[in-house]
Scaffold this motif. Structure first.
Motif, short mmCIF file in Angstrom:
data_model
loop_
_atom_site.label_atom_id
_atom_site.label_comp_id
_atom_site.label_asym_id
_atom_site.label_seq_id
_atom_site.Cartn_x
_atom_site.Cartn_y
_atom_site.Cartn_z
N GLU A 6 19.68 -32.81 4.47
CA GLU A 6 19.38 -33.63 3.30
C GLU A 6 19.80 -35.06 3.57
N PRO A 7 19.29 -36.03 2.78
CA PRO A 7 19.66 -37.43 2.99
C PRO A 7 21.14 -37.65 2.72
N ALA B 112 22.03 -39.17 -2.91
CA ALA B 112 22.22 -38.73 -1.52
C ALA B 112 23.63 -38.20 -1.35
N ASP C 198 18.02 -40.13 6.50
CA ASP C 198 17.25 -38.98 6.04
C ASP C 198 17.84 -37.69 6.59
N ARG D 162 15.64 -44.86 9.30
CA ARG D 162 14.32 -45.50 9.25
C ARG D 162 14.38 -47.01 9.48
N ARG E 42 18.17 -42.97 -7.29
CA ARG E 42 18.33 -42.34 -5.98
C ARG E 42 19.58 -41.49 -5.96
N GLU F 146 21.63 -45.60 4.81
CA GLU F 146 21.03 -44.38 4.26
C GLU F 146 20.28 -43.67 5.36
#
Length: 389
Positions: free
Chosen positions: A151-152, A22, A125, A131, A20, A123
């Motif tokens: 962007e995330p 971010a 989005d 979320r 991942r 985190e």
């Protein structure tokens, strides 16, 4: 930090077998995490606290409100740890224990608390969408604080709370006694929750001639508003923080004082006539801030205070006055002496025309459990009227 303008740091980690990446958002200026551990609703506060103390960053994967409860539980554990340390220290009195050392120890403890709690991450989005279950709407508050984001990102829950709290301040405003309007702080701009100096600004006699005035380090624009409402014809307010200037502009517009000029500059404005009056409310404590958000409270080596004193004569009209709003808390904390302050006045070839004083009214000055209570309860805030010697 406006993420559209800053150089973007990124975080990379493994989510199970999935790599991942971010954007890393940190208002405290912390480096991107080197080691991330996923935690969720099943993680105990003791385990989370131990992981954070070991230097791990905790990426929350559970319910949003449970994350808030976990951070509160971690905060309680930090408080218990600090109480144990304080209890042990009190049983072993040291000749080196002074008010100044107590202040520095408290600052170190505050910084450590901030670092530990800042290790709990969320985190988000693009567009600051969260979320997690029961997550609130974050976009408006985050865009007001950090700028638009497509962007995330990873952000500490503590920084996110700061943005949400700032949004509430910005919506409700701060009521200022003696002023017929509220002041609306923005994120990253010091809220004038302590404003016992406002009556001093309103009571001090204006110079006989007061056509031009400068407000140095305007912040929310409060002092510029007071000057304009007292009848100063031309007010120029400066600040080196773009957030502060946007905040001041908003408050000036609300007050119907859009004619006040704003300049993004360190200390004194450029391209202006000599001022009849120059006011400054610098950070009151000569100590190192632990983040950009503390620059309004802590003035490393009294840089702003001394810069103001050294430069003010060059910007004052011959008949002009400089009003310095300053607490003597630094003196009670043994961080600066009154003799040192007066010596700086003399070095700048300034003399004291008069001084107006007021006592603190904030809650901490009445809290006898505060380790710095003796200093806080003795504090006096003054308006020093200085003129060229």
């Amino acid at each position: 930090m406006n993420v559209s303008q800053a150089e973007k740091p990124y975080v990379q980690w493994q989510d199970g077998e999935t790599p991942r990446k971010a954007l890393w958002l940190s208002e405290s200026g912390y480096a991107p995490p080197a080691h991330i551990v996923p935690v969720d609703d099943q993680t105990t506060a003791d385990h989370a606290y131990r992981l954070a103390c070991e230097g791990n960053y905790l990426l929350w994967r559970g319910d949003f409100h449970n994350a808030l409860q976990l951070m509160q539980a971690m905060d309680r554990r930090i408080s218990r740890s600090e109480q144990r340390k304080h209890s042990k220290a009190s049983k072993k009195p040291s000749a080196e224990h002074t008010t100044a050392s107590a202040f520095h120890q408290q600052r170190q403890a505050q910084a450590q608390r901030a670092r530990t709690l800042g290790r709990l991450l969320l985190e988000l989005d693009a567009g600051y969408v969260c979320r997690l279950r029961r997550a609130p709407e974050l976009r408006a508050a985050c865009e007001a604080a950090f700028g638009a984001l497509d962007e995330p990102c990873l952000i500490s829950l503590r920084d996110l709370q700061g943005a949400l709290g700032a949004a509430q301040w910005r919506e409700k405003g701060v009521t200022i006694a003696g002023l017929d309007q509220a002041i609306f702080p923005h994120y990253g701009v010091f809220a004038p929750t302590r404003h016992e100096y406002v009556p001093l600004m309103q009571e001090a006699p204006l110079p006989a001639r007061h056509e031009v005035a400068f407000d140095i380090g305007t912040g929310t624009g409060l002092l510029a508003i007071i000057l304009a409402k007292r009848g100063v014809e031309q007010v120029v307010a400066t600040d080196s923080n773009p957030r502060a200037l946007a905040c001041a502009e908003n408050n000036l517009d609300r007050a119907g004082l859009s004619a006040v000029q704003l300049q993004e500059v360190d200390l004194f404005p450029t391209g202006q006539p000599l001022a009849d009056l120059i006011v400054c409310n610098p950070p009151w404590l000569p100590a190192k801030p632990s983040s950009a958000l503390e620059l309004a409270v802590y003035d490393p080596k009294s840089r702003m205070l001394r810069g103001f004193l050294r430069g003010v004569r060059a910007h004052l009209a011959p008949h002009g006055e400089a009003w310095l709003i300053l607490s003597d808390l630094a003196e009670h904390l043994q961080l600066r002496t009154r003799e040192q302050l007066l010596a700086w006045f003399a070095e700048a070839k300034l003399e004291v025309k008069y001084r107006l004083d007021t006592q603190p009214k904030h809650g901490r000055s009445q809290d006898s459990t505060d380790p710095l209570h003796a200093a806080r309860s003795a504090e006096v805030t003054s308006l020093w009227c200085l003129t060229p010697a």
